[in-house]
Design a protein around this motif. Structure first.
Motif, PDB file in Angstrom:
ATOM      1  N   GLU A  87       0.822  -1.209   0.000  1.00 29.01           N
ATOM      2  CA  GLU A  87       0.000   0.000   0.000  1.00 29.01           C
ATOM      3  C   GLU A  87       0.862   1.267   0.000  1.00 29.01           C
ATOM      4  O   GLU A  87       0.515   2.255  -0.661  1.00 29.01           O
ATOM      5  CB  GLU A  87      -0.941  -0.021   1.205  1.00 29.01           C
ATOM      6  N   HIS A  90       1.962   1.611  -3.569  1.00 27.41           N
ATOM      7  CA  HIS A  90       0.798   1.972  -4.391  1.00 27.41           C
ATOM      8  C   HIS A  90       0.509   3.473  -4.278  1.00 27.41           C
ATOM      9  O   HIS A  90       0.359   4.177  -5.294  1.00 27.41           O
ATOM     10  CB  HIS A  90      -0.399   1.150  -3.903  1.00 27.41           C
ATOM     11  N   HIS A 112       6.640  -1.206  -9.277  1.00 24.57           N
ATOM     12  CA  HIS A 112       5.552  -1.746  -8.453  1.00 24.57           C
ATOM     13  C   HIS A 112       4.894  -2.932  -9.149  1.00 24.57           C
ATOM     14  O   HIS A 112       4.599  -3.951  -8.510  1.00 24.57           O
ATOM     15  CB  HIS A 112       4.528  -0.634  -8.202  1.00 24.57           C
ATOM     16  N   ASP A 119      -1.919  -5.767  -9.163  1.00 28.44           N
ATOM     17  CA  ASP A 119      -2.476  -4.480  -8.744  1.00 28.44           C
ATOM     18  C   ASP A 119      -2.882  -3.725 -10.014  1.00 28.44           C
ATOM     19  O   ASP A 119      -2.111  -2.961 -10.599  1.00 28.44           O
ATOM     20  CB  ASP A 119      -1.440  -3.692  -7.948  1.00 28.44           C
ATOM     21  N   ILE A 122      -2.426   0.197 -10.522  1.00 29.53           N
ATOM     22  CA  ILE A 122      -1.092   0.687 -10.860  1.00 29.53           C
ATOM     23  C   ILE A 122      -0.657   0.191 -12.230  1.00 29.53           C
ATOM     24  O   ILE A 122      -0.079   0.951 -13.027  1.00 29.53           O
ATOM     25  CB  ILE A 122      -0.072   0.284  -9.779  1.00 29.53           C
TER      26      ILE A 122
END
Length: 437
Positions: A87, A90, A112, A119, A122
């Motif tokens: 997180e 992110h 990331h 995710d 992203i």
């Protein structure tokens, strides 16, 4: 760490987590309701950093930068207190994004995605016609999108509607239209209430010269999509463009008047300006003549929405507006600013941007030979401004018409021959007939 698992969320509220996930899905599908889900998630857990960040990003998407920065700062503060490593990363990516640090956001988004490929929020940032790759200034951003999707395809499999849509669009934009279209059609089967996939499928059909199929798709699907939807007006723009390609000016103008022009559109400002400018410019370039009141309307909107130069894709479209509306002083000032940015290295897209602006000024002044001289040297660099193939084709159309009107028939035929292998269009047949006359 199991890279195939979706990372857990740092909230004690199951309701907040569920609402957040619903909001993410709606956002990825460009479907109404995402903001309301994120707001409800925040109400259920005001300390839920991921929901705060998601809401901040929506503010940024809708061109509300002050609200975006304030709420993202809150999200960053919250995640620093109790967020997971995932997180923190992110929200770090999104913080760079909403604060206009695009190059850093792209670098961090790619890192990331290598760590947490599932995710989708992203991973989506470098993708798409308005993504970080497209607006990076790189000429090969279509290939970069394909490569990124290929690298992470095994993490998603054949049943993820969002990934199929993103990968399919990347392939279609990069020339692999049949494979891309097949992925997009599968994505639509998996989630029919999905404007992102309809939009991408319209692009794939455009690239494949399937205008009639695109028209049928949009006519059947668009009435079920609320006019407040992020892509409603832009999807309608696609129908207007295909109508214009086959010479149906009445239908193109009717669609524009009902769904696309500034007073009726609820699209992002960047779409309102670029869709309006490119459709009206096509009407003029194709010899149909766009109504002057429609040009004045989009010019008034554009001046208020984007008062400063410095965004390659927007600058190219603002140049069309300023050249046509006769605002030479504004366009000369824009060109001067852009050339200074190029000299200082602050314009990643480089000299192609002021060249397009100067060419628009020449074209609007009936200096077609001058327009062609400006565009020919940068024709291979136009992808640097970002956007999609359908959007950037306005530059190539301008070059083609300039060649025809300046008596350079051989060059015009050569360009049409090259286009035939890349993207067949009924408009090209009309031009060939003009050249043969």
């Amino acid at each position: 760490m199991n890279l195939d698992a979706d990372p857990p969320l740092s909230t004690a509220s199951d309701e907040a987590a569920a609402l957040y996930r619903e909001g993410v899905d709606l956002s990825l599908a460009a479907w109404p309701g995402a903001a309301e889900r994120f707001d409800a998630a925040i109400a259920a857990d005001p300390d839920f950093a991921m929901a705060q960040a998601a809401r901040a990003r929506l503010h940024a998407v809708y061109a509300r930068p002050d609200e975006a920065r304030r709420q993202m700062a809150l999200a960053a503060d919250l995640v620093a207190r109790n967020g997971s490593e995932h997180e923190v990363s992110h929200i770090d990516v999104l913080t760079h994004l909403v604060n206009g640090r695009s190059a850093e956001a792209l670098e961090r988004a790619l890192a990331h995605a290598d760590r947490w490929p599932r995710d989708a929020t992203i991973l989506s940032l470098p993708l798409g016609a308005f993504g970080l790759f497209a607006f990076s200034g790189m000429v090969g951003h279509q290939q970069a999108r394909v490569d990124l999707c290929a690298r992470h395809a095994a993490r998603f499999g054949a049943g993820d509607w969002w990934f199929l849509s993103s990968y399919g669009w990347a392939l279609a934009e990069n020339g692999d239209v049949a494979r891309g279209r097949a992925m997009l059609e599968r994505a639509l089967e998996l989630r029919p209430e999905n404007a992102s996939t309809i939009h991408a499928l319209a692009h794939a059909m455009f690239e494949g010269g399937a205008g009639a199929e695109s028209d049928a798709l949009i006519e059947a699907w668009l009435p079920g999509y609320d006019r407040s939807g992020l892509l409603y007006a832009h999807i309608a723009w696609h129908a207007a463009i295909t109508a214009l390609e086959r010479g149906d000016v009445e239908t193109a103008l009717a669609i524009y008047d009902d769904k696309v022009r500034p007073p009726v559109s609820q699209a992002l400002p960047i779409n309102v300006v670029s869709d309006g400018a490119s459709l009206l410019w096509r009407l003029d370039a194709y010899g149909h003549g766009a109504p002057r009141d429609l040009w004045r309307e989009v010019a008034d909107y554009a001046r208020a929405a984007f008062p400063r130069a410095g965004h390659a894709f927007l600058d190219a479209h603002m140049a069309l507006i300023e050249a046509t509306s006769g605002d030479r002083q504004a366009l000369e000032a824009r060109i001067s600013t852009l050339e200074a940015m190029v000299d200082s290295g602050a314009m990643p897209a480089g000299p192609v941007v002021p060249a397009i602006c100067r060419a628009a000024l020449a074209f609007a002044g009936d200096d077609f030979a001058g327009c062609a001289r400006l565009l020919e040297p940068v024709a291979a660099e136009v992808a640097r401004i970002g956007g999609s193939g359908a959007q950037r084709e306005i530059v190539e159309d301008t070059l083609l018409v300039a060649l025809m009107r300046s008596g350079q028939a051989a060059k015009a035929r050569a360009l049409l021959d090259e286009r035939l292998h890349r993207r067949p269009s009924p408009r090209d047949a009309l031009w060939r007939a003009q050249l043969a006359a």
